[in-house]
Motif scaffolding. Structure first.
Motif, PDB file in Angstrom:
ATOM      1  N   ALA A   1       4.978  -8.940  12.163  1.00  0.00           N
ATOM      2  CA  ALA A   1       3.868  -9.685  11.566  1.00  0.00           C
ATOM      3  C   ALA A   1       3.104  -8.946  10.470  1.00  0.00           C
ATOM      4  O   ALA A   1       2.859  -9.525   9.397  1.00  0.00           O
ATOM      5  CB  ALA A   1       2.910 -10.134  12.661  1.00  0.00           C
ATOM      6  N   PRO A   2       2.673  -7.685  10.666  1.00  0.00           N
ATOM      7  CA  PRO A   2       1.892  -7.040   9.608  1.00  0.00           C
ATOM      8  C   PRO A   2       2.655  -6.912   8.296  1.00  0.00           C
ATOM      9  O   PRO A   2       2.068  -7.095   7.211  1.00  0.00           O
ATOM     10  CB  PRO A   2       1.571  -5.656  10.203  1.00  0.00           C
ATOM     11  CG  PRO A   2       1.696  -5.825  11.671  1.00  0.00           C
ATOM     12  CD  PRO A   2       2.789  -6.828  11.855  1.00  0.00           C
ATOM     13  N   LEU A   3       3.946  -6.595   8.384  1.00  0.00           N
ATOM     14  CA  LEU A   3       4.748  -6.451   7.169  1.00  0.00           C
ATOM     15  C   LEU A   3       4.902  -7.792   6.458  1.00  0.00           C
ATOM     16  O   LEU A   3       4.738  -7.883   5.233  1.00  0.00           O
ATOM     17  CB  LEU A   3       6.115  -5.875   7.530  1.00  0.00           C
ATOM     18  CG  LEU A   3       7.050  -5.521   6.364  1.00  0.00           C
ATOM     19  CD1 LEU A   3       6.375  -4.543   5.414  1.00  0.00           C
ATOM     20  CD2 LEU A   3       8.348  -4.948   6.892  1.00  0.00           C
TER      21      LEU A   3
ATOM     22  N   ALA B   1      -3.547 -15.894   1.823  1.00  0.00           N
ATOM     23  CA  ALA B   1      -2.207 -16.067   2.393  1.00  0.00           C
ATOM     24  C   ALA B   1      -2.195 -15.728   3.888  1.00  0.00           C
ATOM     25  O   ALA B   1      -1.365 -16.268   4.632  1.00  0.00           O
ATOM     26  CB  ALA B   1      -1.197 -15.187   1.658  1.00  0.00           C
ATOM     27  N   LEU B   2      -3.133 -14.864   4.340  1.00  0.00           N
ATOM     28  CA  LEU B   2      -3.141 -14.479   5.759  1.00  0.00           C
ATOM     29  C   LEU B   2      -3.421 -15.672   6.672  1.00  0.00           C
ATOM     30  O   LEU B   2      -2.612 -15.955   7.573  1.00  0.00           O
ATOM     31  CB  LEU B   2      -4.142 -13.356   6.009  1.00  0.00           C
ATOM     32  CG  LEU B   2      -4.305 -12.965   7.481  1.00  0.00           C
ATOM     33  CD1 LEU B   2      -3.013 -12.386   8.037  1.00  0.00           C
ATOM     34  CD2 LEU B   2      -5.453 -11.977   7.664  1.00  0.00           C
ATOM     35  N   PRO B   3      -4.548 -16.381   6.513  1.00  0.00           N
ATOM     36  CA  PRO B   3      -4.761 -17.518   7.422  1.00  0.00           C
ATOM     37  C   PRO B   3      -3.716 -18.607   7.273  1.00  0.00           C
ATOM     38  O   PRO B   3      -3.352 -19.270   8.266  1.00  0.00           O
ATOM     39  CB  PRO B   3      -6.162 -18.023   7.038  1.00  0.00           C
ATOM     40  CG  PRO B   3      -6.429 -17.475   5.685  1.00  0.00           C
ATOM     41  CD  PRO B   3      -5.705 -16.176   5.622  1.00  0.00           C
ATOM     42  N   PHE B   4      -3.197 -18.806   6.061  1.00  0.00           N
ATOM     43  CA  PHE B   4      -2.158 -19.821   5.894  1.00  0.00           C
ATOM     44  C   PHE B   4      -0.841 -19.376   6.534  1.00  0.00           C
ATOM     45  O   PHE B   4      -0.089 -20.195   7.068  1.00  0.00           O
ATOM     46  CB  PHE B   4      -1.960 -20.141   4.411  1.00  0.00           C
ATOM     47  CG  PHE B   4      -3.089 -20.940   3.818  1.00  0.00           C
ATOM     48  CD1 PHE B   4      -3.510 -22.116   4.416  1.00  0.00           C
ATOM     49  CD2 PHE B   4      -3.734 -20.511   2.669  1.00  0.00           C
ATOM     50  CE1 PHE B   4      -4.550 -22.859   3.883  1.00  0.00           C
ATOM     51  CE2 PHE B   4      -4.773 -21.246   2.118  1.00  0.00           C
ATOM     52  CZ  PHE B   4      -5.192 -22.424   2.732  1.00  0.00           C
TER      53      PHE B   4
ATOM     54  N   ALA C   1       0.744  -5.109   1.361  1.00  0.00           N
ATOM     55  CA  ALA C   1       2.113  -4.943   1.844  1.00  0.00           C
ATOM     56  C   ALA C   1       2.317  -3.557   2.437  1.00  0.00           C
ATOM     57  O   ALA C   1       2.947  -3.397   3.495  1.00  0.00           O
ATOM     58  CB  ALA C   1       3.107  -5.179   0.707  1.00  0.00           C
ATOM     59  N   LEU C   2       1.765  -2.546   1.771  1.00  0.00           N
ATOM     60  CA  LEU C   2       1.898  -1.178   2.265  1.00  0.00           C
ATOM     61  C   LEU C   2       1.140  -0.998   3.576  1.00  0.00           C
ATOM     62  O   LEU C   2       1.631  -0.362   4.522  1.00  0.00           O
ATOM     63  CB  LEU C   2       1.371  -0.206   1.205  1.00  0.00           C
ATOM     64  CG  LEU C   2       1.950   1.217   1.185  1.00  0.00           C
ATOM     65  CD1 LEU C   2       3.472   1.187   1.150  1.00  0.00           C
ATOM     66  CD2 LEU C   2       1.399   1.981  -0.014  1.00  0.00           C
TER      67      LEU C   2
ATOM     68  N   GLY D   1       1.308  -8.896   5.240  1.00  0.00           N
ATOM     69  CA  GLY D   1       0.857  -8.015   4.167  1.00  0.00           C
ATOM     70  C   GLY D   1       1.591  -8.278   2.865  1.00  0.00           C
ATOM     71  O   GLY D   1       0.996  -8.262   1.786  1.00  0.00           O
ATOM     72  N   SER D   2       2.892  -8.531   2.952  1.00  0.00           N
ATOM     73  CA  SER D   2       3.668  -8.832   1.745  1.00  0.00           C
ATOM     74  C   SER D   2       3.198 -10.132   1.104  1.00  0.00           C
ATOM     75  O   SER D   2       3.079 -10.226  -0.128  1.00  0.00           O
ATOM     76  CB  SER D   2       5.160  -8.919   2.096  1.00  0.00           C
ATOM     77  OG  SER D   2       5.630  -7.685   2.599  1.00  0.00           O
ATOM     78  N   LEU D   3       2.914 -11.135   1.926  1.00  0.00           N
ATOM     79  CA  LEU D   3       2.417 -12.403   1.399  1.00  0.00           C
ATOM     80  C   LEU D   3       1.048 -12.243   0.750  1.00  0.00           C
ATOM     81  O   LEU D   3       0.765 -12.845  -0.296  1.00  0.00           O
ATOM     82  CB  LEU D   3       2.358 -13.446   2.519  1.00  0.00           C
ATOM     83  CG  LEU D   3       3.703 -14.006   2.993  1.00  0.00           C
ATOM     84  CD1 LEU D   3       3.506 -14.908   4.213  1.00  0.00           C
ATOM     85  CD2 LEU D   3       4.397 -14.781   1.874  1.00  0.00           C
TER      86      LEU D   3
END
Length: 433
Positions: A340-342, A355-358, A43-44, A345-347
């Motif tokens: 998108a990155p925030l 969680a990224l590819p999903f 997330a950071l 990253g949080s997910l």
């Protein structure tokens, strides 16, 4: 021989582009890997990487004013000095909040460098040569970014070498441009925004630009984190990133040319849903080589979405709207990249690396469903068949270079505009039912 003579006037610019994109392509991936090794959460890291895209968007409004005030060469030197020093400051201040500010400044300066380069390319080409010049520029652009990923393997234990190399490459990018004897061009005013009207009669291209940004911003920023968590070393991370970029470089053009000859919304639906399926399959790859192959295919599809959305918008515009409309699409894509990155990253922090590819699959599925809904409910106006051009996130100057001289003679007929406005009114009525 003709191709070589065509590139001779822009040779110095292309040398600078190659060096600049080598440094920038390495910087984006290296920062994510360094932040991971320093213990930053996903997330950071996402927040830090969003700073670059926010600076990039802000720079689209600042860059033109700066170039008109200082001139092209002095602006390039000014912003290159900032980018080179910012690269080294990341090593001195290893802190996520410091990095957030540095990424913002770097993004703002970098889009100004790109604006200088693309406005110069725009001025050096006759109208009938612009397509080939832009194609050469895209080859250098994507080739340099892909090659930069392979430099990751040369890092040292203290982590300083690659940051120093980035700074050196950006400084070297100054040499060809500052040595040129060619006259500096002038830069045009930023076209007036037409986003409100675009949302009224062309919501699908606008949504495609924003949602493709939500997917691609997550790819650029968080994929190194994801594949590191899967057990890839830095060399492996480089191969994954290079595979996706090379896939995007190789498959954009055939996909785009196919869309020129067929129903473009239908092609977009197929591309986005296939990309969503590939993204969802990434966590189930049985081996690292298979994962790299999947990223190659995914990159070929996903990198095509933004230029497909631009081409679809151009299908619905008449000439005096093309540059301003395309510029608004660039802003929407950049806004998606900034969020998108925030979000990704949080997910990843809450649910784990997969969680990224999903997340990417979910965003692309949402775009696909919206495209299907639009296609079934209303038929978007098609006033022409635009010529697809492969592209990545760029500046408004490049959009002017691509679309400035692509208008057919029928636009000289005043009756065309009357019919165009009539069709827009019908579209607005159908869309409100």
């Amino acid at each position: 021989m003709r191709s070589l003579s065509l590139l001779r006037p822009i040779r110095a610019i292309l040398y600078s582009v190659a060096l600049l994109l080598l440094g920038n392509g390495l910087m984006n991936t290296l920062l994510t890997l360094r932040g991971t090794s320093e213990g930053f959460s996903s997330a950071l890291l996402g927040m830090v990487m969003s700073g670059y895209f926010v600076g990039f968007i802000c720079g689209t409004w600042v860059s033109g004013r700066l170039i008109r005030r200082m001139g092209h060469i002095r602006t390039f030197a000014f912003c290159a000095a900032i980018c080179a020093s910012v690269a080294l400051l990341h090593v001195i201040f290893v802190n996520p909040w410091a990095w957030l500010g540095l990424r913002f400044v770097y993004g703002l300066s970098f889009i100004t460098l790109i604006t200088v380069i693309e406005s110069w390319l725009n001025s050096q080409a006759a109208g009938h040569e612009r397509g080939r010049i832009f194609a050469s520029y895209m080859v250098v652009n994507l080739g340099a970014i892909a090659l930069a990923q392979q430099i990751l393997r040369f890092d040292t234990q203290d982590g300083f070498l690659l940051f120093a190399l980035i700074s050196i490459l950006i400084c070297w990018a100054l040499l060809p441009i500052t040595m040129t004897r060619r006259a500096q061009p002038t830069i045009s005013d930023r076209p007036k925004s037409s986003l409100k009207s675009l949302l009224g009669f062309a919501p699908l291209p606008v949504a495609s630009a924003a949602l493709s940004g939500l997917a691609m911003g997550a790819f650029w920023s968080m994929t190194p984190v994801y594949v590191t968590q899967l057990g890839f070393d830095r060399e492996g991370v480089g191969w994954v990133m290079s595979a996706a970029i090379v896939g995007g470089a190789l498959l954009q053009l055939p996909i785009g040319r196919f869309s020129d000859k067929h129903d473009r919304p239908r092609v977009m639906i197929a591309v986005v849903l296939l990309a969503a399926i590939l993204a969802a399959s990434l966590p189930f790859a049985p081996s690292q080589p298979v994962l790299i192959g999947l990223y190659f295919l995914w990159g070929g599809l996903a990198f095509s979405l933004y230029p497909l959305s631009v081409a679809q918008l151009i299908d619905q515009l008449h000439p005096d709207e093309i540059v301003s409309g395309s510029s608004d699409m660039l802003v929407m894509h950049g806004a998606g990249c900034a969020v998108a990155p925030l979000a990704a990253g949080s997910l990843m922090t809450a649910l784990g690396g997969h969680a990224l590819p999903f997340y990417i699959a979910g965003v692309l599925t949402l775009l696909g469903l919206f495209a299907i809904y639009r296609r079934r409910r209303v038929s978007d106006i098609r006033t022409r068949t635009a010529h697809f051009e492969p592209m990545v996130q760029t500046s408004a100057e490049a959009l002017e270079m691509i679309f400035d001289d692509t208008q057919p003679d029928l636009f000289d007929d005043p009756s065309f505009y009357e019919e165009h406005e009539r069709q827009r009114l019908v579209e607005a009525v159908n869309g409100s039912r």
